[in-house]
Design a protein around this motif. Structure first.
Motif, PDB file in Angstrom:
ATOM      1  N   PHE A 523       5.964   4.033   0.595  1.00 57.88           N
ATOM      2  CA  PHE A 523       4.703   3.303   0.708  1.00 57.88           C
ATOM      3  C   PHE A 523       3.558   4.161   0.172  1.00 57.88           C
ATOM      4  O   PHE A 523       3.452   5.348   0.483  1.00 57.88           O
ATOM      5  CB  PHE A 523       4.447   2.931   2.170  1.00 57.88           C
ATOM      6  N   GLN A 524       2.666   3.548  -0.637  1.00 61.97           N
ATOM      7  CA  GLN A 524       1.626   4.301  -1.334  1.00 61.97           C
ATOM      8  C   GLN A 524       0.296   4.374  -0.588  1.00 61.97           C
ATOM      9  O   GLN A 524      -0.635   5.012  -1.053  1.00 61.97           O
ATOM     10  CB  GLN A 524       1.398   3.688  -2.718  1.00 61.97           C
ATOM     11  N   GLY A 525       0.191   3.674   0.539  1.00 59.45           N
ATOM     12  CA  GLY A 525      -1.017   3.823   1.342  1.00 59.45           C
ATOM     13  C   GLY A 525      -2.091   2.787   1.112  1.00 59.45           C
ATOM     14  O   GLY A 525      -3.157   2.873   1.716  1.00 59.45           O
ATOM     15  N   ASN A 526      -1.863   1.794   0.266  1.00 63.35           N
ATOM     16  CA  ASN A 526      -2.806   0.702   0.063  1.00 63.35           C
ATOM     17  C   ASN A 526      -2.128  -0.633   0.350  1.00 63.35           C
ATOM     18  O   ASN A 526      -0.936  -0.813   0.068  1.00 63.35           O
ATOM     19  CB  ASN A 526      -3.332   0.665  -1.377  1.00 63.35           C
ATOM     20  N   VAL A 527      -2.884  -1.548   0.910  1.00 62.70           N
ATOM     21  CA  VAL A 527      -2.413  -2.920   1.078  1.00 62.70           C
ATOM     22  C   VAL A 527      -3.489  -3.854   0.537  1.00 62.70           C
ATOM     23  O   VAL A 527      -4.640  -3.450   0.348  1.00 62.70           O
ATOM     24  CB  VAL A 527      -2.114  -3.262   2.552  1.00 62.70           C
ATOM     25  N   ALA A 587      -5.529 -13.822   8.201  1.00 64.76           N
ATOM     26  CA  ALA A 587      -5.477 -12.704   7.255  1.00 64.76           C
ATOM     27  C   ALA A 587      -4.030 -12.491   6.838  1.00 64.76           C
ATOM     28  O   ALA A 587      -3.161 -12.283   7.698  1.00 64.76           O
ATOM     29  CB  ALA A 587      -6.048 -11.439   7.877  1.00 64.76           C
ATOM     30  N   LEU A 588      -3.759 -12.542   5.550  1.00 65.15           N
ATOM     31  CA  LEU A 588      -2.420 -12.287   5.027  1.00 65.15           C
ATOM     32  C   LEU A 588      -2.428 -10.938   4.326  1.00 65.15           C
ATOM     33  O   LEU A 588      -3.153 -10.736   3.351  1.00 65.15           O
ATOM     34  CB  LEU A 588      -2.010 -13.392   4.053  1.00 65.15           C
ATOM     35  N   VAL A 589      -1.619 -10.022   4.847  1.00 66.59           N
ATOM     36  CA  VAL A 589      -1.559  -8.651   4.353  1.00 66.59           C
ATOM     37  C   VAL A 589      -0.323  -8.503   3.474  1.00 66.59           C
ATOM     38  O   VAL A 589       0.796  -8.808   3.901  1.00 66.59           O
ATOM     39  CB  VAL A 589      -1.503  -7.645   5.520  1.00 66.59           C
ATOM     40  N   PHE A 590      -0.529  -8.017   2.254  1.00 72.79           N
ATOM     41  CA  PHE A 590       0.561  -7.817   1.298  1.00 72.79           C
ATOM     42  C   PHE A 590       0.898  -6.336   1.237  1.00 72.79           C
ATOM     43  O   PHE A 590       0.036  -5.492   0.988  1.00 72.79           O
ATOM     44  CB  PHE A 590       0.145  -8.298  -0.091  1.00 72.79           C
ATOM     45  N   LEU A 591       2.170  -6.023   1.455  1.00 75.94           N
ATOM     46  CA  LEU A 591       2.659  -4.648   1.385  1.00 75.94           C
ATOM     47  C   LEU A 591       3.528  -4.502   0.149  1.00 75.94           C
ATOM     48  O   LEU A 591       4.220  -5.433  -0.266  1.00 75.94           O
ATOM     49  CB  LEU A 591       3.489  -4.308   2.621  1.00 75.94           C
ATOM     50  N   SER A 592       3.502  -3.325  -0.442  1.00 72.95           N
ATOM     51  CA  SER A 592       4.327  -3.093  -1.620  1.00 72.95           C
ATOM     52  C   SER A 592       4.470  -1.600  -1.847  1.00 72.95           C
ATOM     53  O   SER A 592       3.535  -0.835  -1.602  1.00 72.95           O
ATOM     54  CB  SER A 592       3.691  -3.739  -2.857  1.00 72.95           C
TER      55      SER A 592
END
Length: 676
Positions: A523-527, A587-592
């Protein structure tokens, strides 16, 4: 075509068309007035303000605004929440859900308003609205049917050439359902729509006369729709047949079992016109609340008809507005008194526990399990709830809960102008040259849920409020009932998290900050975060999803307005992110692994249908003003264009519709696209 029926298709800006029409009266549906009086009076009393009088127009455009419930006490609503989330799917996560999970059920009697006049004139705003969803999901599933399917008869033609006609004098049921006749042109219209947008269709076979099954819709449906036909419903709410006078008072699950079998035998005997495929597309039992689905399963229904059943189904509305809408004599629900029930996660979870055994059985039997018709309340919904931001948040929660509890699809119902809960509503026919469409709250719900589930067909959903609490207890912060959280895992990894804050608080003191503790590798730390917003749950229209809106009543051509706003949140550490959930909002949070750059996920290329092509009728026969005043777009009184089936039904190849853009307008090869 005679001179009196001649039409002219003009490519005119809507602004110009609006400028030449001053105003038009909208006449009310009388049975709705009781509810409007109660809602307006209650809201006015609660706020200490006077009211100018109850709304007496069409329910779809009701201006009644309720009072949002006050924010909860700080002691009962913590605004700092911590969630522990794992990269791998957590215990009790749902089965993989298809991208088209959120679909629509369109009452058969209004398809000539919502979908098009005929196979040659399609509603452009509808195409745009579906294209928005197709971009996110790749496919939309729609059912055409409802109470009106039960008495519908396919005929060669109608006296005035329309694709369907209603026998209003023969209306029955508490919902005043009129018998219908329709032509094959309706099915060609569905096919032409599917040539533009990837829509798959469920149809209903009439079930009111078991001594003479009318199978023409199945015969023509298979021939015209081909693979776009995915289901045939056998019986709509059969548990209400006795109550509505359509079967003897003793009619029960075993009787439905027998009637279902009789339908199959009739289809087998129709081998000259019907292939074996429709026999495998059947949907049942579609019960409401009088029978439980378990009572139908106990007849041996699934095993007896397993080769014929494409889907198992139920229908459910969490409440009803029948007393106010149809003067049934039952107590009338005052919307102001019950708005809180639509702002509570527990009120969403409760009714759906009835189906936990059925969804487990469906998985065991290898059958999809559909919520085949649903919305906020039967008999049209509640003004101030169904048509307000409350309805948008509730629709997100209800659909996600259905996905989390292993339903495989949810079809939100669309009626005419006399209901409050429509996801989208065309203007009345006598206003269609200068008014646009009205996009309702549950269409925004569809956008949110479509993006939450995504386009991969692998997403699994978990209600974090209930299931995760058991997994992580005692290291889990209990969520208050006005705050909701769902986790979505895609291809076996945590992909998105959805939050809902049901509270209205103009002071911002009920905004919630969620600390998400993650264990995602790489995980890069931004969403990225998209918000569904409105200042209050009582607001009507002009909500925003990621900064874009469809406006208020009569303001939409189906295309979102404004620039998309996707917010990037830098996380406090590689494993911890703080997400703000305003009151009220979703709120829809996108992780990548690449820093959350998946919020622009696509199910299909973006498609836009221009809507500067409008229809104007010239040199037409004069219309009695009294007829026009009471039409309200409910009966399709003004026929626009030819209904000649030869325009679109010659051969399979000619069904494909080619489009040519002309100066922002649109001209079609086999079909015109209509702004109406």
């Amino acid at each position: 075509m005679t001179t009196k029926r001649a039409t002219t298709l003009l490519l005119l800006p809507l602004l110009f068309v609006q400028s030449i029409h001053a105003s038009v009266s909208i006449y009310h549906t009388p049975q709705q007035s009781q509810l409007s009086v109660a809602a307006a009076a209650s809201a006015a009393a609660a706020s200490g303000t006077a009211t100018a009088g109850p709304y007496v127009g069409l329910a779809a455009y009701n201006t009644t605004i309720l009072n949002a419930p006050p924010p909860p006490a700080a002691s009962t609503f913590p605004t700092q929440i911590t969630l522990q989330l794992t990269d791998a799917p957590m215990l009790n996560v749902s089965i993989p859900q298809k991208s088209s999970f959120f679909g629509f059920s369109i009452e058969m009697s209004v398809v000539n308003q919502v979908l098009g006049k005929n196979a040659s004139f399609l509603q452009v705003p509808f195409l745009n609205l579906m294209a928005n969803l197709q971009q996110r999901t790749g496919r939309i599933d729609i059912r055409v049917g409802g109470n009106t399917q039960e008495t519908a008869t396919l005929v060669d033609s109608t006296p005035d050439g329309k694709i369907l006609e209603k026998d209003l004098a023969g209306a029955t049921n508490p919902t005043q359902t009129p018998p219908l006749v329709f032509t094959a042109e309706l099915l060609y219209m569905l096919r032409n729509i599917s040539e533009h947008i990837n829509i798959r269709w469920h149809l209903g076979v009439p079930f009111n006369d078991t001594s003479n099954f009318r199978l023409a819709i199945a015969e023509q449906g298979q021939a015209i729709l081909g693979d776009y036909l995915i289901g045939l419903q056998v019986g709509n709410e059969p548990d209400l047949y006795a109550q509505h006078g359509h079967r003897p008072s003793t009619y029960g699950p075993q009787d439905y079992f027998n009637d279902f079998g009789a339908m199959i035998q009739a289809m087998k005997a129709d081998e000259a016109k019907l292939t074996t495929r429709p026999e495998t597309l059947l949907i049942g039992p579609s019960v409401q609340v009088i029978w439980t689905p378990d009572e139908v399963w106990d007849t041996g229904f699934i095993d007896a008809y397993t080769e014929n059943l494409a889907f198992l189904s139920v229908e459910r509305y969490p409440s009803d507005n029948c007393a106010a809408a149809f003067n049934t004599g039952a107590p009338i629900h005052n919307p102001q008194d019950i708005i809180g029930e639509y702002l509570s996660h527990g009120a969403v979870v409760g009714p759906l526990t009835l189906y936990s055994d059925s969804t487990a059985l469906a998985i065991q039997k290898g059958k999809p399990f559909l919520m085949f018709e649903t919305n906020s309340a039967s008999c049209g919904g509640f003004p101030g709830i169904s048509d307000a931001f409350t309805g948008a948040l509730w629709g997100v929660d209800w659909a996600m809960q259905l996905a989390a509890t292993n339903f495989t699809g949810a079809l939100f119902h669309v009626g005419g102008q006399s209901v409050s809960y429509n996801p989208f509503t065309p203007p009345p026919t006598n206003e269609s040259t200068f008014h646009q469409w009205t996009v309702g709250p549950t269409y925004y719900s569809a956008l949110v849920v479509s993006e939450a589930i995504g386009a991969s067909n692998t997403s699994q959903v978990l209600d974090l409020q209930h299931s995760a609490a058991a997994v992580f207890a005692p290291n889990f912060t209990p969520l208050p009932d006005q705050l909701v959280a769902y986790g979505i895992w895609e291809n076996g990894h945590l992909a998105r998290v959805l939050y809902i804050n049901y509270v209205t608080d103009t002071t911002n003191q009920s905004d919630v900050t969620v600390t998400m503790n993650l264990d995602q590798p790489n995980f890069q730390g931004n969403v990225q975060v998209k918000y569904l917003r409105a200042p209050t749950v009582a607001q009507k229209g002009n909500y925003t999803w990621a900064g874009q809106t469809f406006g208020g009543n009569f303001q939409s051509d189906g295309r979102p307005i404004g620039n998309e706003d996707i917010q990037t949140v830098a996380c406090a550490s590689a494993t911890q992110c703080l997400i703000k959930v305003p009151a009220p909002a979703a709120a829809l949070v996108f992780l990548s692994p690449t820093g959350g750059q998946d919020a622009d996920q696509k199910g299909a290329p973006q498609t836009t249908f221009a809507t500067t092509a409008v229809t104007i009728v010239r040199n037409t026969a004069s219309i009695d003003p009294s007829v026009l005043a009471t039409s309200n777009g409910r009966s399709g009184a003004l026929q626009i264009g030819s209904t000649s089936p030869e325009a679109t039904k010659n051969a399979a190849a000619t069904l494909r519709v080619g489009l040519t853009m002309v100066m922002g307008g649109m001209l079609g090869g086999a079909a015109w696209l209509m702004m109406a």
